[in-house]
Write a protein that holds these residues in place. Structure first.
Motif, PDB file in Angstrom:
ATOM      1  N   LEU A 114       0.786  -1.177  -0.007  1.00 42.65           N
ATOM      2  CA  LEU A 114       0.106  -0.048  -0.105  1.00 42.65           C
ATOM      3  C   LEU A 114       0.861   1.327  -0.009  1.00 42.65           C
ATOM      4  CD1 LEU A 114      -3.193   0.612   2.276  1.00 42.65           C
ATOM      5  CD2 LEU A 114      -1.349   2.356   1.885  1.00 42.65           C
ATOM      6  N   SER A 115       1.792   1.271   0.836  1.00 45.97           N
ATOM      7  CA  SER A 115       2.645   2.583   0.873  1.00 45.97           C
ATOM      8  C   SER A 115       3.259   2.982  -0.425  1.00 45.97           C
ATOM      9  CB  SER A 115       3.912   1.978   1.989  1.00 45.97           C
ATOM     10  OG  SER A 115       4.858   3.536   1.989  1.00 45.97           O
ATOM     11  N   ASP A 116       3.770   1.704  -0.949  1.00 44.81           N
ATOM     12  CA  ASP A 116       4.575   2.186  -2.427  1.00 44.81           C
ATOM     13  C   ASP A 116       3.572   2.283  -3.589  1.00 44.81           C
ATOM     14  OD1 ASP A 116       7.067   1.423  -1.423  1.00 44.81           O
ATOM     15  OD2 ASP A 116       7.068  -0.619  -2.012  1.00 44.81           O
ATOM     16  N   LEU A 117       2.409   1.776  -3.395  1.00 48.48           N
ATOM     17  CA  LEU A 117       1.216   2.183  -4.405  1.00 48.48           C
ATOM     18  C   LEU A 117       0.776   3.436  -4.078  1.00 48.48           C
ATOM     19  CD1 LEU A 117      -1.216  -0.948  -4.135  1.00 48.48           C
ATOM     20  CD2 LEU A 117       0.305  -0.006  -6.140  1.00 48.48           C
ATOM     21  N   ALA A 118       0.712   4.062  -3.074  1.00 43.53           N
ATOM     22  CA  ALA A 118       0.100   5.556  -2.819  1.00 43.53           C
ATOM     23  C   ALA A 118       1.251   6.455  -3.148  1.00 43.53           C
ATOM     24  CB  ALA A 118      -0.232   5.732  -1.181  1.00 43.53           C
ATOM     25  N   HIS A 119       2.740   6.068  -2.897  1.00 40.82           N
ATOM     26  CA  HIS A 119       3.664   6.847  -3.379  1.00 40.82           C
ATOM     27  C   HIS A 119       3.624   7.143  -4.836  1.00 40.82           C
ATOM     28  CE1 HIS A 119       7.208   9.023  -2.299  1.00 40.82           C
ATOM     29  NE2 HIS A 119       7.724   8.483  -3.359  1.00 40.82           N
ATOM     30  N   GLY A 120       3.539   6.060  -5.740  1.00 46.31           N
ATOM     31  CA  GLY A 120       3.655   5.905  -6.850  1.00 46.31           C
ATOM     32  C   GLY A 120       2.303   6.621  -7.555  1.00 46.31           C
ATOM     33  N   VAL A 121       1.257   6.436  -7.210  1.00 49.52           N
ATOM     34  CA  VAL A 121       0.228   7.043  -7.677  1.00 49.52           C
ATOM     35  C   VAL A 121       0.210   8.850  -7.564  1.00 49.52           C
ATOM     36  CG1 VAL A 121      -1.626   7.090  -5.859  1.00 49.52           C
ATOM     37  CG2 VAL A 121      -2.289   6.890  -8.414  1.00 49.52           C
ATOM     38  N   ALA A 122       1.068   9.102  -6.293  1.00 45.91           N
ATOM     39  CA  ALA A 122       1.296  10.432  -6.142  1.00 45.91           C
ATOM     40  C   ALA A 122       2.041  11.298  -7.280  1.00 45.91           C
ATOM     41  CB  ALA A 122       1.819  10.600  -4.842  1.00 45.91           C
ATOM     42  N   TRP A 123       2.795  10.532  -7.737  1.00 42.58           N
ATOM     43  CA  TRP A 123       3.810  11.079  -9.026  1.00 42.58           C
ATOM     44  C   TRP A 123       2.700  11.198 -10.109  1.00 42.58           C
ATOM     45  CZ3 TRP A 123       8.317  13.100 -10.098  1.00 42.58           C
ATOM     46  CH2 TRP A 123       8.880  13.175 -11.396  1.00 42.58           C
ATOM     47  N   ASP A 124       1.586  10.538 -10.647  1.00 40.82           N
ATOM     48  CA  ASP A 124       0.814  10.606 -11.577  1.00 40.82           C
ATOM     49  C   ASP A 124      -0.206  11.838 -11.122  1.00 40.82           C
ATOM     50  OD1 ASP A 124       1.822   8.312 -12.877  1.00 40.82           O
ATOM     51  OD2 ASP A 124       0.387   7.085 -11.736  1.00 40.82           O
ATOM     52  N   VAL A 125      -0.316  11.884 -10.206  1.00 42.36           N
ATOM     53  CA  VAL A 125      -1.202  13.171  -9.798  1.00 42.36           C
ATOM     54  C   VAL A 125      -0.284  14.450  -9.786  1.00 42.36           C
ATOM     55  CG1 VAL A 125      -2.495  14.321  -7.909  1.00 42.36           C
ATOM     56  CG2 VAL A 125      -2.640  11.881  -8.294  1.00 42.36           C
ATOM     57  N   ALA A 126       0.932  14.294  -9.423  1.00 40.10           N
ATOM     58  CA  ALA A 126       1.590  15.507  -9.382  1.00 40.10           C
ATOM     59  C   ALA A 126       1.976  15.964 -10.803  1.00 40.10           C
ATOM     60  CB  ALA A 126       3.154  15.033  -8.673  1.00 40.10           C
ATOM     61  N   LEU A 127       1.854  15.030 -11.813  1.00 43.36           N
ATOM     62  CA  LEU A 127       2.309  15.332 -12.994  1.00 43.36           C
ATOM     63  C   LEU A 127       1.159  16.240 -13.828  1.00 43.36           C
ATOM     64  CD1 LEU A 127       3.882  11.973 -14.538  1.00 43.36           C
ATOM     65  CD2 LEU A 127       5.186  14.229 -14.200  1.00 43.36           C
ATOM     66  N   ALA A 128      -0.005  15.980 -13.189  1.00 42.45           N
ATOM     67  CA  ALA A 128      -1.189  16.654 -13.689  1.00 42.45           C
ATOM     68  C   ALA A 128      -1.441  17.999 -12.756  1.00 42.45           C
ATOM     69  CB  ALA A 128      -2.366  15.898 -13.520  1.00 42.45           C
ATOM     70  N   PHE A 144       4.832  -3.073   6.540  1.00 41.44           N
ATOM     71  CA  PHE A 144       3.045  -3.238   6.303  1.00 41.44           C
ATOM     72  C   PHE A 144       2.290  -3.098   7.750  1.00 41.44           C
ATOM     73  CE2 PHE A 144      -0.918  -5.979   6.274  1.00 41.44           C
ATOM     74  CZ  PHE A 144      -1.619  -5.091   5.431  1.00 41.44           C
ATOM     75  N   GLU A 145       2.841  -3.792   8.799  1.00 39.97           N
ATOM     76  CA  GLU A 145       2.141  -3.724  10.149  1.00 39.97           C
ATOM     77  C   GLU A 145       2.461  -2.209  10.612  1.00 39.97           C
ATOM     78  OE1 GLU A 145       0.473  -5.849  11.544  1.00 39.97           O
ATOM     79  OE2 GLU A 145       0.855  -7.207   9.958  1.00 39.97           O
ATOM     80  N   ALA A 146       3.336  -1.415  10.316  1.00 40.99           N
ATOM     81  CA  ALA A 146       3.298   0.057  10.776  1.00 40.99           C
ATOM     82  C   ALA A 146       2.433   0.942   9.776  1.00 40.99           C
ATOM     83  CB  ALA A 146       4.803   0.625  10.477  1.00 40.99           C
ATOM     84  N   VAL A 147       2.098   0.728   8.687  1.00 39.00           N
ATOM     85  CA  VAL A 147       1.188   1.349   7.912  1.00 39.00           C
ATOM     86  C   VAL A 147      -0.086   0.976   8.430  1.00 39.00           C
ATOM     87  CG1 VAL A 147       0.300   1.700   5.409  1.00 39.00           C
ATOM     88  CG2 VAL A 147       2.795   1.685   5.976  1.00 39.00           C
ATOM     89  N   LYS A 148      -0.495  -0.368   8.668  1.00 40.04           N
ATOM     90  CA  LYS A 148      -1.862  -0.605   9.150  1.00 40.04           C
ATOM     91  C   LYS A 148      -2.082  -0.173  10.536  1.00 40.04           C
ATOM     92  CE  LYS A 148      -4.328  -4.931  10.034  1.00 40.04           C
ATOM     93  NZ  LYS A 148      -4.407  -6.213   9.874  1.00 40.04           N
TER      94      LYS A 148
END
Length: 510
Positions: free
Chosen positions: A129-143, A164-168
C-alpha cells in the motif's frame, strides 16, 4: 535585493491540492483503515514532489469550522472545504480489497472548472500500500499546475520504507473514533517504524489537541529538518511554545520559519510571541500589519492586529482594525468587546452603542466594562494554511437569517432558551426584519410570555403589514384575556382577508 525585502514582497501561497478520504467500493470493517492510510500517504507523496497539499488534519479543521459532520463527504461539501482551504483541485478516490490485492482508483476534480479527470488506477498486493500510494502521487503531481520539482527517479528514491504492520497501525489510528485509541495506535506505528515521520507528526497533533503541549513539542522535535513534514512540525512546535508561555522561544522559532518562507500565519504567531514576551523588542502590530496585508479579509488576523494596537496604546488604530474584524465576523463576541474598549479609551460618544452590542451579542462579557489588557484575547493560528470561511461576504442581515434558521432547528428539538438566545442576537443585527420578530414572538408565546410575544408581533407588523400576523396578534390577545383588543384586531384582519380562519375563530369564541 535583500532577504527582508524579498519577504515583504512574498507572493500569496499557491493553490493547494486537497486530498479527500478514499471510500471503499465494498464496506468491510476489516479494511476500514486502508482508505485513511492511502489518502495520507498519497498526500505525503505530493508534498515530496513539491505540490502544495492540504491533507487530513487541515480538512478536519475546515470541516469543524464549517460545522460539517464527520461523515462521508458529498461533492458540494467537498467543494466548500476546498474553498475554505484555498484548494483548486481535489483528489477523490475509492479502494477495493479482493483477497490480498488492493486497487486504488483516483480522480482529479478541478474546483474552478468543475471538471473531473479520467481515473488513475494502481493495483498491487495490499502489503505494498505504501509504495502504491507513493507511486500514484507521481501521476497526480504530473497533472498538477505545480509540476514536480525533481526527476521521477529522485522522487521514487524518497518513498518511505515502512513495514506493512506500521502502515496498518497508522491507518487504524486515523480511522479510530476515540482519542485514546488514536494515540495508542499511532504510537504502535512509531514503535514499528521510528522513521515514520508522517505518523510522528500526527502524534504531535494529537498530543497538542489533548493539551499535552510539552509532550507534543518533544515529539515533534524528533522530526528531521530535511523531510517533507519538517516545516509543519516546526510550526506546531511554535504553537506548543505559545500555549505553555515560552514566548521568547516561540518568537525565535517563527522568526526562523519566516526566513525560509513568509506566510500570514507565521507572522501572526510570531507577533503574539512578541506581544507577550518581555524579552523581545519591537512592536507586534508591525508584524500583524504585514500579515493583514497578505490576508486582508481574515477576521482573526484583523482581530489580533486590533488587540495588539490596543495593548500598545493605539486606541484609534485598534478601533479601525476591530471595525473591520466585526464587519467580517459580526457575531465575534471578543471583537465586540475590544471595539467597545477602544472607543472607551478614546472617550467617544459611540461607546454606549458599542456596549449595547456587547450586551446583546455577547452577554457573557457584559461585566467587562473596563479595558483589561492582561487578558489573553489574542488568537493563535493553529496551522499554517489559513481558513477562508467567507464570513466577510455575508451582510448582517444574512448573518441574522442564519441565526433564525438555527433558532428554528432548536425549537424543533424543544430548546426554547437556546432558540431565544439566537433570535435575540438576530434581532440586534437586523432590528427591522419582520421575520426575526415573528419568530421571537412565537418562542415567547411557547414559553408562556404573552406580553413579550405581543410586543414582538407588534414590532413585526410595524416592519411589514401582514393579515396572517395580525390574526396571530389577535389570537395572543385573546389568550391574554384582552378580548376587546383581540376583536378589534380580528376585524381588521377580516377586512383585508375575509377568509382568515384564525381571525374568525377569535370573533366567534366568547
Amino acid at each position: 535585493m535583500t532577504v527582508a525585502l524579498l519577504a515583504l514582497l512574498a507572493a500569496p501561497p499557491a493553490p493547494a491540492t486537497l486530498v479527500l478520504p478514499f471510500d471503499p467500493v465494498e464496506a468491510n470493517p476489516e479494511h476500514v483503515w486502508v482508505g485513511p492510510a492511502a489518502s495520507e500517504l498519497l498526500a505525503r507523496g505530493l508534498a515530496v514532489a513539491g505540490v502544495p497539499v492540504a491533507g487530513r488534519a487541515e480538512r478536519l479543521r475546515a470541516q469543524a469550522a464549517l460545522e460539517l459532520p464527520q461523515v462521508s463527504l458529498t461533492r458540494a461539501t467537498s467543494l466548500r472545504i476546498a474553498e475554505a482551504l484555498g484548494a483548486n483541485r481535489l483528489v477523490t478516490g475509492t479502494y477495493a480489497v479482493q483477497g490480498a490485492q488492493l486497487t486504488l482508483s483516483l480522480r482529479l476534480l478541478d474546483a474552478e472548472r468543475a471538471s473531473l479527470s479520467s481515473p488513475i488506477v494502481a493495483s498491487g498486493p495490499l502489503e505494498t500500500l505504501s509504495d502504491l500510494a507513493h507511486g500514484v502521487a507521481w501521476d497526480v503531481a504530473l497533472a498538477s499546475s505545480t509540476p514536480p520539482g525533481m526527476s521521477r527517479a529522485a522522487f521514487f528514491s524518497r518513498r518511505p520504507s515502512l513495514s506493512f504492520e506500521a502502515v496498518k497501525a497508522y491507518g487504524r489510528s486515523l480511522a479510530a473514533h476515540r482519542a485514546a485509541a488514536r494515540l495508542r495506535l499511532v504510537r504502535d506505528a512509531l514503535n514499528l517504524a521510528p522513521q515514520f515521520h508522517e505518523a510522528r507528526l500526527t502524534l504531535g497533533q494529537l498530543l497538542r489537541e489533548a493539551g499535552e503541549f510539552s509532550a507534543a513539542y518533544e515529539t515533534l522535535n524528533r522530526i528531521p529538518a530535511d523531510v517533507p513534514e519538517a516545516r509543519a512540525a516546526r510550526y506546531l512546535q511554535g504553537v506548543a511554545l505559545l500555549e505553555v508561555g515560552r514566548y521568547h522561544d516561540a518568537s525565535r522559532l517563527y522568526g526562523s520559519l519566516a526566513e525560509g518562507e513568509v506566510t500570514p500565519a507565521v507572522l501572526n504567531n510570531e507577533a503574539l510571541a512578541v506581544l507577550r514576551s518581555p524579552e523581545d523588542d519591537g512592536r507586534a502590530s508591525d508584524l500583524l500589519r504585514r500579515a493583514v496585508d497578505m490576508a486582508p479579509a481574515h477576521a482573526d488576523l484583523l482581530f489580533n492586529l486590533g488587540w495588539a494596537l490596543l495593548v500598545e496604546g493605539d486606541a484609534e488604530g485598534a478601533e479601525f482594525s476591530m471595525r473591520e474584524a466585526v464587519r467580517h465576523a459580526p457575531l465575534d463576541p471578543q471583537a465586540r468587546v475590544v471595539l467597545a474598549w477602544a472607543l472607551r479609551r478614546q472617550g467617544g460618544a459611540e461607546y454606549d452603542s458599542a456596549w449595547k452590542a456587547v450586551v446583546a451579542l455577547a452577554p457573557v462579557y457584559q461585566t467587562l466594562t473596563r479595558p483589561d489588557l492582561t487578558r489573553h484575547f489574542e488568537r493563535i493560528v493553529p496551522a499554517e494554511r489559513l481558513l477562508d470561511l467567507d464570513r466577510g461576504g455575508r451582510s448582517e442581515a444574512e448573518v441574522a437569517a442564519g441565526l433564525v434558521g438555527k433558532a428554528q432547528r432548536l425549537v424543533r428539538t424543544g430548546d426554547l432558551p437556546g432558540a431565544l438566545a439566537e433570535l435575540t442576537r438576530a434581532a440586534y443585527l437586523d432590528p427591522y426584519a419582520s421575520g426575526v420578530h415573528t419568530q421571537l414572538a412565537r418562542v415567547h408565546r411557547a414559553r408562556g410570555d404573552r406580553e413579550l410575544a405581543l410586543n414582538e408581533l407588534r414590532m413585526a407588523l410595524w416592519s411589514r403589514e401582514d393579515p396572517a400576523l395580525r390574526a396571530e396578534l389577535a389570537a395572543v390577545l385573546k389568550e391574554a384575556g384582552r378580548t376587546a383588543e383581540a376583536r378589534v384586531e380580528a376585524e381588521k384582519v377580516l377586512k383585508a382577508d375575509p377568509g382568515n380562519e384564525t381571525a374568525r375563530k377569535v370573533l366567534q369564541s366568547p
